[in-house]
Motif scaffolding. Structure first.
Motif, PDB file in Angstrom:
ATOM      1  N   GLU A  72      -2.120  -4.655  -1.224  1.00  0.00           N
ATOM      2  CA  GLU A  72      -1.085  -5.431  -0.559  1.00  0.00           C
ATOM      3  C   GLU A  72      -1.435  -6.909  -0.727  1.00  0.00           C
TER       4      GLU A  72
ATOM      5  N   ASP B 141      -6.129  -4.125   1.830  1.00  0.00           N
ATOM      6  CA  ASP B 141      -5.523  -2.803   2.002  1.00  0.00           C
ATOM      7  C   ASP B 141      -4.838  -2.361   0.708  1.00  0.00           C
TER       8      ASP B 141
ATOM      9  N   LYS C  15      -2.135  -0.677  -1.641  1.00  0.00           N
ATOM     10  CA  LYS C  15      -0.729  -0.315  -1.658  1.00  0.00           C
ATOM     11  C   LYS C  15      -0.576   1.041  -2.339  1.00  0.00           C
ATOM     12  N   ARG C  16      -1.399   1.258  -3.390  1.00  0.00           N
ATOM     13  CA  ARG C  16      -1.386   2.540  -4.080  1.00  0.00           C
ATOM     14  C   ARG C  16      -2.690   2.708  -4.842  1.00  0.00           C
TER      15      ARG C  16
ATOM     16  N   TRP D 224       0.863   6.648  -2.845  1.00  0.00           N
ATOM     17  CA  TRP D 224       1.344   5.443  -2.175  1.00  0.00           C
ATOM     18  C   TRP D 224       0.968   5.488  -0.699  1.00  0.00           C
TER      19      TRP D 224
ATOM     20  N   ASP E  63       2.411   3.123   1.198  1.00  0.00           N
ATOM     21  CA  ASP E  63       3.620   2.508   1.719  1.00  0.00           C
ATOM     22  C   ASP E  63       4.690   3.597   1.800  1.00  0.00           C
ATOM     23  N   SER E  64       5.260   3.836   2.989  1.00  0.00           N
ATOM     24  CA  SER E  64       6.174   4.962   3.185  1.00  0.00           C
ATOM     25  C   SER E  64       7.439   4.815   2.339  1.00  0.00           C
ATOM     26  N   ARG E  65       7.969   3.577   2.209  1.00  0.00           N
ATOM     27  CA  ARG E  65       9.172   3.386   1.408  1.00  0.00           C
ATOM     28  C   ARG E  65       8.895   3.690  -0.055  1.00  0.00           C
TER      29      ARG E  65
END
Length: 336
Positions: free
Chosen positions: A208, A213, A215-216, A228, A230-232
């Motif tokens: 991120e 942190d 992101k993937r 991922w 990130d939920s989206r």
């Protein structure tokens, strides 16, 4: 477009094909081709301008005011430059570094180049040396923080941590799996593990912006996977995987509503698609090998078989198309 112009180098004739695509802005992508040229291409497929021989990433200059592309200007020289968005002119860039040819580099979240990697071979050396150089800020001197033989289990920098004098690196660190580690460049030592998998190598990670942190992360087993956090993005990945079953699909996002999808499979060398996240539509931007007809390719099976000492060996199996008689088995041994 997959309908690219033919090129020739000396007596060699080939079709120019894209080998990588990356975002420069919400509307423009950098397309590197196999003839050592890079171009700016708009999302409608139009050519915006030349980028040199290779796109390396986006930088922010003038205190963050100017957003420019960092490029390798010429394929046969260690010559870095910058190109303003929409411009066709490259400007030379000096990083204040004179300790050898630069093989790769990393920027921090502000776009400042903070890490360089060089590969050098002395005349009397048995193997090349791989060195990682680091600077804390734009006015700081470059210092060598990792020095290894190319035959070692290499420590590869992945991204610059927001914490002072910290990198996230890819390494085995004495184990048998590649993992992501937090690394202290001041102490030249591993701090702790950042991401690991119990049975597969972790080969890539994206953070991120401005944080430590993830992101993937991406693993590389028999069938590579992207995880991922990130939920989206996890939801979008699931939608793309459902729309393109049997493919390995990688998503690159922008600040807008468009995403770049790189997709490939055992019978498809790869395509670059544009995803509209509002309309949830896909449009092909380029094909890595437009001359390959996936319908004529043979699929691969994933399997494990036992060795003589009981270990499980992973393998891919490709069967010939309806042979008239038993066919010989050709074994390609992985040389890693």
């Amino acid at each position: 477009s997959s309908d690219l112009d033919p090129d020739s180098v000396g007596a060699r004739f080939y079709i120019r094909q894209p080998i990588s695509v990356a975002w420069m802005s919400n509307d423009v992508m950098a397309v590197d081709s196999n003839n050592q040229t890079s171009n700016q291409v708009a999302t409608d497929g139009s050519d915006v301008g030349w980028l040199g021989s290779r796109f390396l990433g986006m930088l922010r200059l003038d205190g963050g005011k100017a957003k420019v592309a960092l490029v390798k200007r010429y394929s046969d020289a260690d010559d870095l430059g910058t190109v303003a968005l929409g411009s066709k002119k490259t400007e030379p860039l000096s990083l204040g570094f004179d300790s050898g040819p630069i093989d790769r580099l990393l920027t921090d979240s502000t776009g400042l180049v903070r890490v360089l990697q060089t590969i050098e071979t002395a005349k009397d050396a048995d193997a090349s040396r791989v060195a990682t150089w680091y600077r804390g800020g734009e006015s700081d001197k470059w210092r060598k923080v990792i020095d290894q033989s190319i035959t070692d289990d290499l420590i590869e920098p992945v991204f610059v941590s927001p914490e002072p004098d910290r990198l996230v690196v890819q390494a085995r660190n004495g184990g048998d799996r590649l993992a992501m580690w937090n690394y202290d460049v001041e102490k030249k030592a591993f701090v702790d593990v950042a991401a690991a998998h119990p049975s597969e190598d972790i080969v890539a990670a994206v953070a991120e912006t401005g944080t430590r942190d993830f992101k993937r992360v991406s693993t590389e087993g028999l069938k590579p996977q992207t995880v991922w956090f990130d939920s989206r993005m996890a939801s979008l990945q699931a939608s793309i995987d459902a729309a393109l079953p049997g493919h390995l699909n990688e998503l690159q996002g922008t600040a807008g509503t468009q995403m770049l999808v790189t997709t490939s499979s055992d019978v498809d060398p790869g395509k670059y698609l544009l995803l509209d996240t509002q309309k949830m539509t896909l449009k092909e931007i380029a094909s890595a090998r437009p001359d390959i007809d996936a319908a004529h390719m043979r699929p691969m099976q994933l399997l494990h078989y036992p060795s003589f000492d009981g270990l499980s060996i992973p393998a891919y199996l490709t069967l010939p198309g309806r042979p008239a008689k038993p066919a010989p088995l050709i074994v390609l041994i992985h040389g890693g």
